[in-house]
Design an enzyme around this catalytic site. Structure first.
Site, PDB file in Angstrom:
ATOM      1  N   TYR A 144     -14.492  11.590   7.044  1.00 40.41           N
ATOM      2  CA  TYR A 144     -13.923  10.260   7.133  1.00 40.41           C
ATOM      3  C   TYR A 144     -14.789   9.404   8.056  1.00 40.41           C
ATOM      4  CZ  TYR A 144     -11.177   6.193   7.543  1.00 40.41           C
ATOM      5  OH  TYR A 144     -10.817   4.871   7.497  1.00 40.41           O
ATOM      6  N   ASP A 170     -15.900   5.520   9.243  1.00 37.35           N
ATOM      7  CA  ASP A 170     -15.733   4.083   9.160  1.00 37.35           C
ATOM      8  C   ASP A 170     -17.043   3.482   8.664  1.00 37.35           C
ATOM      9  OD1 ASP A 170     -13.087   3.581   9.848  1.00 37.35           O
ATOM     10  OD2 ASP A 170     -13.492   3.731  11.995  1.00 37.35           O
ATOM     11  N   GLU A 177       0.848  -1.196   0.000  1.00 39.13           N
ATOM     12  CA  GLU A 177       0.000   0.000   0.000  1.00 39.13           C
ATOM     13  C   GLU A 177       0.882   1.244   0.000  1.00 39.13           C
ATOM     14  OE1 GLU A 177      -3.281  -0.142   2.727  1.00 39.13           O
ATOM     15  OE2 GLU A 177      -3.320   2.043   2.927  1.00 39.13           O
TER      16      GLU A 177
END
Ligand code: FAD
Ligand code: UDP
Length: 374
Positions: free
Chosen positions: A358, A360, A310
């Protein structure tokens, strides 16, 4: 043909959960997605019998029993517990910072010894603050865990992840990392966590079962101007600035990219997530996907494995928008767009891209569960 009640733009967790609950409430939904598949960022691609998290590793975790029960009513979740390992110049450390880490770092074996060592390590940084709050990530980290951990496990990883110095990053980024005086490598504090058995596509397929869906359909190229002919209401989960044709300016994003390869071994790194916390490697972490769904001897039931390096990259047009950049400019701009959004009649702006926050996975689902009238 009768009109749909809802045209839902985006088949990620917001769109799919909305479609599921609205349909259960008797509404007729059409879900479109510009990608060639459903599921948004939780979509998995199967390679060599292993589910690959194509848009980044996703671990479901929540404290909310309603959310947990809801997702488990669609698909059962496994016992995966996120416990990443950090590799700094070839030496391994457990994360999050806990007694295992402190033992590996300093050889301390009791909580009292670890506590004393951390106090000693952070004393200088705490004194230099003179009672004020940490003003940036470096100060936050140094006053939380001290010098050795900052230099070994935080500094270079954070610089790779964010592309800037720890002194130029806000303190809150690091606040969510737990520091524990127990031997507990569970990365999350939440009560519930796991991965859907059979993978995330099962969750998405379950949510969208019996609902009309169309992939490869971009809202802007097809229905932006005529959606009211198709449906009474619109649920929009794409980027908020794009909806308004960027008329106030473009929002910034941070993105990640992946180099994925098949390794001819059943077990490459022995863990789903290994963070590389020095600049010696250009990537931030390596994900070995099979460990999300295969445990113990099962790991060896599939002869090969798939790993993804990543990389964290600055966002440019045409890339996948991943993380909102919550600095002053973008927060102000996003708020201006939100004001425009509030004036749109019969349009719901939902999820990570449309709210420029942001989130989850669990909070996205929670938001939809809280809707009382569809
Ligand atoms: P998305 O999943 O992004 O779905 C939006 C959909 O809208 C996409 O499919 C897109 O193609 C479609 N779309 C956009 N514009 C248009 C258009 N014009 N026309 C048609 N379709 C359109 N959360 C966790 O809980 N645990 C984790 O471990 C975790 N890891 C993450 C790792 C990474 C790298 C990232 C970026 C996020 C992670 N998340 C994690 C967060 C999680 O991905 C989000 O909470 C979730 O995907 C949000 O769902 P969504 O529906 O809002 O957005
Ligand atoms: N972090 C770090 N070292 C690590 C892991 C995380 O310094 O090995 C810091 C880094 O600044 C990162 C933040 O903690 O941006 C949050 O990391 P986490 O993995 O929780 O967030 P994610 O990347 O999954 O959003």
């Amino acid at each position: 043909m009768n009109k749909f009640d809802y045209l839902i733009v985006g088949s990620g967790l917001f769109g799919a959960t909305f479609a599921n609950l609205a349909t259960k409430a008797g509404k007729r939904c059409l879900v479109i997605d510009k990608r060639p598949h459903l599921g948004g960022n939780v979509y998995c691609e199967n390679i060599e019998g292993i589910n690959i998290h194509k848009y980044g590793a996703h671990i479901f975790h929540t404290n909310n029993k309603l959310v947990w029960d809801f997702v488990n009513s669609i698909v059962e979740f496994n016992r995966y517990t996120n416990s990443p390992v950090a590799n700094y110049k070839g030496k391994l450390y457990n994360l999050p910072f806990n007694m295992n880490t402190f033992y590996q770092m300093w050889g301390v074996t009791t909580p009292a010894e670890a506590k004393a060592k951390i106090e000693e390590q952070k004393a200088e940084a705490v004194a230099s603050l003179n009672g004020r709050e940490p003003a940036n990530l470096e100060e936050q980290a140094l006053t939380l865990v001290g010098k050795d951990i900052f230099e070994t496990l935080i500094k270079e990883y954070t610089e790779k992840q964010w592309g800037r110095s720890c002194k130029d990053l806000p303190a809150f980024i690091i606040k969510r990392l737990p520091v524990r005086l127990v031997f507990d490598n569970n990365y999350f504090n939440d009560k519930y966590q796991g991965i859907p058995i059979g993978g995330y596509n099962k969750l998405i397929d379950g949510l969208l079962a019996g609902i009309e869906t169309r992939t490869g359909v971009d809202f802007f190229a097809t229905h932006k101007n005529n959606w009211r002919d198709i449906a009474d209401k619109l649920v929009y989960t794409g980027a908020i600035d794009e909806y308004f044709d960027y008329k106030l300016g473009k929002l910034d994003w941070r993105t990640v990219s992946f180099k994925t390869r098949i390794e001819d071994t059943p077990n490459y790194q022995g863990n789903a997530v290994v963070n590389y916390t020095s600049h010696d490697q250009p990537y931030t972490r390596i994900i070995e996907h099979k460990h999300f769904e295969m445990f113990g001897a099962d790991v060896y039931s599939v002869p090969k494995t798939v790993v993804s390096e990543e990389y964290s990259t600055e966002y440019k047009d045409g890339m996948e928008p991943y993380y909102p950049v919550n600095n002053e400019r973008n927060n102000v701009l996003a708020e201006e767009y939100r004001k425009l959004a509030a004036q749109e009649s019969n349009v719901i702006f939902g999820g990570r891209l449309a709210q420029y926050k942001y989130y989850d996975m669990a909070p996205v689902i929670e938001q939809v569960l809280e809707i009382k009238n569809f």
